[in-house]
Design a protein around this motif. Structure first.
Motif, mmCIF file in Angstrom:
data_model
loop_
_atom_site.group_PDB
_atom_site.id
_atom_site.type_symbol
_atom_site.label_atom_id
_atom_site.label_comp_id
_atom_site.label_asym_id
_atom_site.label_seq_id
_atom_site.Cartn_x
_atom_site.Cartn_y
_atom_site.Cartn_z
ATOM 1 N N ARG A 35 0.850 -1.188 0.000
ATOM 2 C CA ARG A 35 0.000 0.000 0.000
ATOM 3 C C ARG A 35 0.886 1.238 0.000
ATOM 4 O O ARG A 35 2.066 1.181 0.337
ATOM 5 N N ALA A 39 -3.554 3.779 0.272
ATOM 6 C CA ALA A 39 -4.127 3.421 -1.032
ATOM 7 C C ALA A 39 -3.482 2.159 -1.574
ATOM 8 O O ALA A 39 -2.305 1.895 -1.335
ATOM 9 N N ASP A 40 -4.293 1.394 -2.286
ATOM 10 C CA ASP A 40 -3.784 0.212 -2.984
ATOM 11 C C ASP A 40 -3.155 0.664 -4.301
ATOM 12 O O ASP A 40 -3.823 1.308 -5.106
ATOM 13 N N PRO A 41 -1.898 0.334 -4.537
ATOM 14 C CA PRO A 41 -1.226 0.831 -5.741
ATOM 15 C C PRO A 41 -1.527 0.003 -6.977
ATOM 16 O O PRO A 41 -0.643 -0.436 -7.692
ATOM 17 N N VAL A 42 -2.789 -0.208 -7.226
ATOM 18 C CA VAL A 42 -3.222 -0.960 -8.401
ATOM 19 C C VAL A 42 -4.025 0.001 -9.279
ATOM 20 O O VAL A 42 -5.047 0.531 -8.826
ATOM 21 N N PRO A 43 -3.567 0.242 -10.514
ATOM 22 C CA PRO A 43 -4.293 1.188 -11.368
ATOM 23 C C PRO A 43 -5.653 0.612 -11.781
ATOM 24 O O PRO A 43 -5.728 -0.489 -12.317
ATOM 25 N N GLU A 101 -13.047 2.027 -10.318
ATOM 26 C CA GLU A 101 -13.030 3.216 -9.457
ATOM 27 C C GLU A 101 -14.446 3.532 -8.983
ATOM 28 O O GLU A 101 -14.661 3.825 -7.805
ATOM 29 N N SER A 107 -10.780 7.631 -3.951
ATOM 30 C CA SER A 107 -9.879 7.310 -5.054
ATOM 31 C C SER A 107 -8.866 8.439 -5.198
ATOM 32 O O SER A 107 -9.124 9.585 -4.844
ATOM 33 N N PHE A 121 -5.946 5.036 -8.090
ATOM 34 C CA PHE A 121 -5.918 4.007 -7.045
ATOM 35 C C PHE A 121 -7.100 4.208 -6.108
ATOM 36 O O PHE A 121 -7.572 5.329 -5.931
ATOM 37 N N HIS A 138 -7.073 1.957 0.555
ATOM 38 C CA HIS A 138 -6.830 0.579 0.976
ATOM 39 C C HIS A 138 -7.918 0.100 1.930
ATOM 40 O O HIS A 138 -8.327 0.827 2.826
ATOM 41 N N VAL A 186 2.872 2.375 -13.534
ATOM 42 C CA VAL A 186 2.722 2.224 -12.086
ATOM 43 C C VAL A 186 3.783 1.267 -11.540
ATOM 44 O O VAL A 186 4.365 1.512 -10.483
#
Ligand SMILES: [Zn+2]
Length: 143
Positions: A21, A33-37, A43, A53, A80, A83, A102
């Protein structure tokens, strides 16, 4: 005029679920935040379930509000979701156009802040719900 603190994100595993995160402060508000685009649809689903977001802009995470989302007409940045432990994105939730950028960003960020920890690839794969299998693993293959 009041100026609020904004910091560069820090990259590391969540102490509860161990998923990668990003943590930091945007305009005085702390975030995780979760670092997943995410895709637009992912979203929206995240926001409908109460998650915020964030856009990745110039190496910083910026909270997305209505006005900033309207700015997507000029090009949507990597986005993102905040989390939430135990909530992993589905494969269809990942915006493929932003994965490379990313991943490179996370590699640089992680290397700068956690040079003595596991390789960033491990964190990225596990945060996406995958499992890293080393060439020297003696476990029974899962496939
Ligand atoms: Zn967590």
């Amino acid at each position: 005029m009041t100026h609020f603190v904004t910091t560069r994100p820090r990259c590391g595993p969540c102490p509860s679920c161990h998923c990668l995160r990003l943590t930091g402060i945007d305009e005085g508000l702390p975030y995780r935040a979760d670092p997943v685009p995410l895709t637009v649809q992912a979203e929206l689903r995240a926001r409908l379930t109460g998650r915020g977001s964030f856009a990745l802009l110039a190496g910083r995470l910026v909270h997305r509000d209505r006005d900033r989302i309207r700015g997507d007409v000029r090009g949507r940045p990597p986005v993102f979701a905040s989390h939430r432990c135990g909530v992993l994105p589905a494969a269809d939730d990942v915006e493929p156009r932003h994965v490379r950028a990313v991943t490179e960003y996370l590699s640089r960020l992680h290397a700068a802040t956690h040079a003595d920890e596991d390789p960033v690839l491990w964190h990225i794969v596990t945060s996406l719900g995958g499992r890293v299998i080393g060439l020297t693993d003696t476990q029974t293959p899962p496939y």
